[in-house]
Design a protein around this motif. Structure first.
Motif, PDB file in Angstrom:
ATOM      1  N   HIS A  51       0.914  -1.254  -0.122  1.00  0.00           N
ATOM      2  CA  HIS A  51       0.067  -0.013  -0.017  1.00  0.00           C
ATOM      3  C   HIS A  51       0.721   1.283   0.067  1.00  0.00           C
ATOM      4  O   HIS A  51       2.018   1.402   0.703  1.00  0.00           O
ATOM      5  N   TYR A  52       0.474   2.287  -0.518  1.00  0.00           N
ATOM      6  CA  TYR A  52       1.010   3.544  -0.465  1.00  0.00           C
ATOM      7  C   TYR A  52       0.342   4.371   0.749  1.00  0.00           C
ATOM      8  O   TYR A  52      -0.865   4.082   1.096  1.00  0.00           O
ATOM      9  N   GLU A  53       1.031   5.103   1.283  1.00  0.00           N
ATOM     10  CA  GLU A  53       0.608   6.059   2.475  1.00  0.00           C
ATOM     11  C   GLU A  53       1.549   7.246   2.283  1.00  0.00           C
ATOM     12  O   GLU A  53       2.387   7.358   2.752  1.00  0.00           O
ATOM     13  N   LEU A  54       0.717   8.280   1.746  1.00  0.00           N
ATOM     14  CA  LEU A  54       1.249   9.812   1.721  1.00  0.00           C
ATOM     15  C   LEU A  54       1.241  10.542   2.907  1.00  0.00           C
ATOM     16  O   LEU A  54       0.284  10.415   3.795  1.00  0.00           O
ATOM     17  N   ILE A  83       6.347   8.882   0.945  1.00  0.00           N
ATOM     18  CA  ILE A  83       5.141   7.744   0.909  1.00  0.00           C
ATOM     19  C   ILE A  83       6.070   6.601   1.521  1.00  0.00           C
ATOM     20  O   ILE A  83       7.025   6.327   1.393  1.00  0.00           O
ATOM     21  N   PHE A  85       5.803   3.039   2.006  1.00  0.00           N
ATOM     22  CA  PHE A  85       5.157   2.030   1.365  1.00  0.00           C
ATOM     23  C   PHE A  85       5.215   0.600   2.443  1.00  0.00           C
ATOM     24  O   PHE A  85       6.100   0.674   3.163  1.00  0.00           O
ATOM     25  N   SER A 110      11.502   1.345   1.350  1.00  0.00           N
ATOM     26  CA  SER A 110       9.805   1.619   1.702  1.00  0.00           C
ATOM     27  C   SER A 110       9.634   3.071   1.927  1.00  0.00           C
ATOM     28  O   SER A 110       8.712   3.246   2.369  1.00  0.00           O
ATOM     29  N   LYS A 133      -3.107   8.803  -8.121  1.00  0.00           N
ATOM     30  CA  LYS A 133      -2.435   7.537  -8.594  1.00  0.00           C
ATOM     31  C   LYS A 133      -3.118   7.359 -10.233  1.00  0.00           C
ATOM     32  O   LYS A 133      -4.310   7.378 -10.320  1.00  0.00           O
ATOM     33  N   THR A 173      -0.490   9.625   7.839  1.00  0.00           N
ATOM     34  CA  THR A 173      -1.088   9.539   6.640  1.00  0.00           C
ATOM     35  C   THR A 173      -2.727   9.632   6.719  1.00  0.00           C
ATOM     36  O   THR A 173      -3.411   9.292   7.542  1.00  0.00           O
ATOM     37  N   ILE A 180      -0.877  -0.850  -4.686  1.00  0.00           N
ATOM     38  CA  ILE A 180      -0.280  -0.297  -5.943  1.00  0.00           C
ATOM     39  C   ILE A 180      -0.268  -1.596  -6.783  1.00  0.00           C
ATOM     40  O   ILE A 180       0.055  -2.724  -6.325  1.00  0.00           O
ATOM     41  N   LEU A 186       2.719   7.290  -9.229  1.00  0.00           N
ATOM     42  CA  LEU A 186       2.150   8.046  -7.988  1.00  0.00           C
ATOM     43  C   LEU A 186       2.640   9.329  -8.144  1.00  0.00           C
ATOM     44  O   LEU A 186       3.839   9.401  -8.584  1.00  0.00           O
ATOM     45  N   ILE A 200       5.989   2.594 -10.478  1.00  0.00           N
ATOM     46  CA  ILE A 200       5.891   1.301  -9.594  1.00  0.00           C
ATOM     47  C   ILE A 200       6.274   0.075 -10.584  1.00  0.00           C
ATOM     48  O   ILE A 200       5.806   0.218 -11.764  1.00  0.00           O
TER      49      ILE A 200
END
Length: 201
Positions: A51-54, A83, A85, A110, A133, A173, A180, A186, A200
């Motif tokens: 997963h992405y987490e901004l 991000i 990850f 990550s 995305k 986040t 992803i 992204l 990615i």
């Protein structure tokens, strides 16, 4: 250099993952080898659910320990976006066994981090940031919705860890984290400016 991360700092994100809303900051760490080199993120072979987490990232500018909240703003001058990850499948497995998250959060690459910008350019209490995305907005956050402010985070963390110049703090986040896939693009936006893009692979 340490990478210190704050979990569950946005109420709606905690709720979307079924987590309790914390009364104190939730802390986890990433090693310096987690920093992503370049702008290509390769999905690791040990996970099928990255997963992405901004997040807004603070860059610590001076050493400090037991920093008072009212003095915390003196310990960083630049901010950026990052991000986090996360191998969600691995994290869920570890959490179910009561084990630490490091394998799911701290693996190589990550932590993607943008360039840094002077905090004086922004209203830190009302700072908008977002992630696209494939040209669609998937996360949109504002620092006014944080449960723990930047200064509260720095003060709390410094009770346990000496902060050193160059340390990075990922501040949490907002909702909207998701999986992803290979070939995703992204793009991270701070206010109205794109400051980072990740492919990615």
């Amino acid at each position: 250099m340490k990478i210190i991360c704050i979990g569950r700092n946005y109420r709606e994100h905690a709720e979307e993952l079924g987590n309790e809303v914390p009364e104190k900051p939730v802390i986890f760490m990433k090693p310096d080898t987690a920093l992503l080199k370049g702008r290509d993120f390769y999905i690791p072979e040990f996970s099928k659910d990255i997963h992405y987490e901004l997040e807004v990232v603070l860059k610590i500018s001076r050493n400090g320990k037991y920093i008072l909240k009212e003095n915390a703003s003196q310990y960083y001058h630049e901010i950026g976006l990052g991000i986090d990850f996360t191998a969600r499948d691995l994290q869920s497995e570890l959490k179910s066994k009561g084990l630490p998250w490091e394998l799911a959060k701290g693996f190589d690459g990550s932590a993607a981090v943008s360039s840094f910008y002077s905090k004086s350019e922004f209203n830190l209490e009302n700072l908008s940031f977002s992630l696209q995305k494939n040209k669609t907005v998937v996360q949109s956050g504002n620092t006014r919705d944080m449960m723990f402010s930047f200064d509260e985070i720095i003060s709390f963390v410094s009770r346990f860890f000496t902060l050193r110049a160059g340390d990075l703090i990922f501040t949490g986040t907002p909702k909207g984290v998701a999986k992803i896939e290979e070939n995703d693009l992204l793009e991270a936006w701070l206010e109205n400016e794109k400051i980072m893009d990740i492919t990615i692979c």
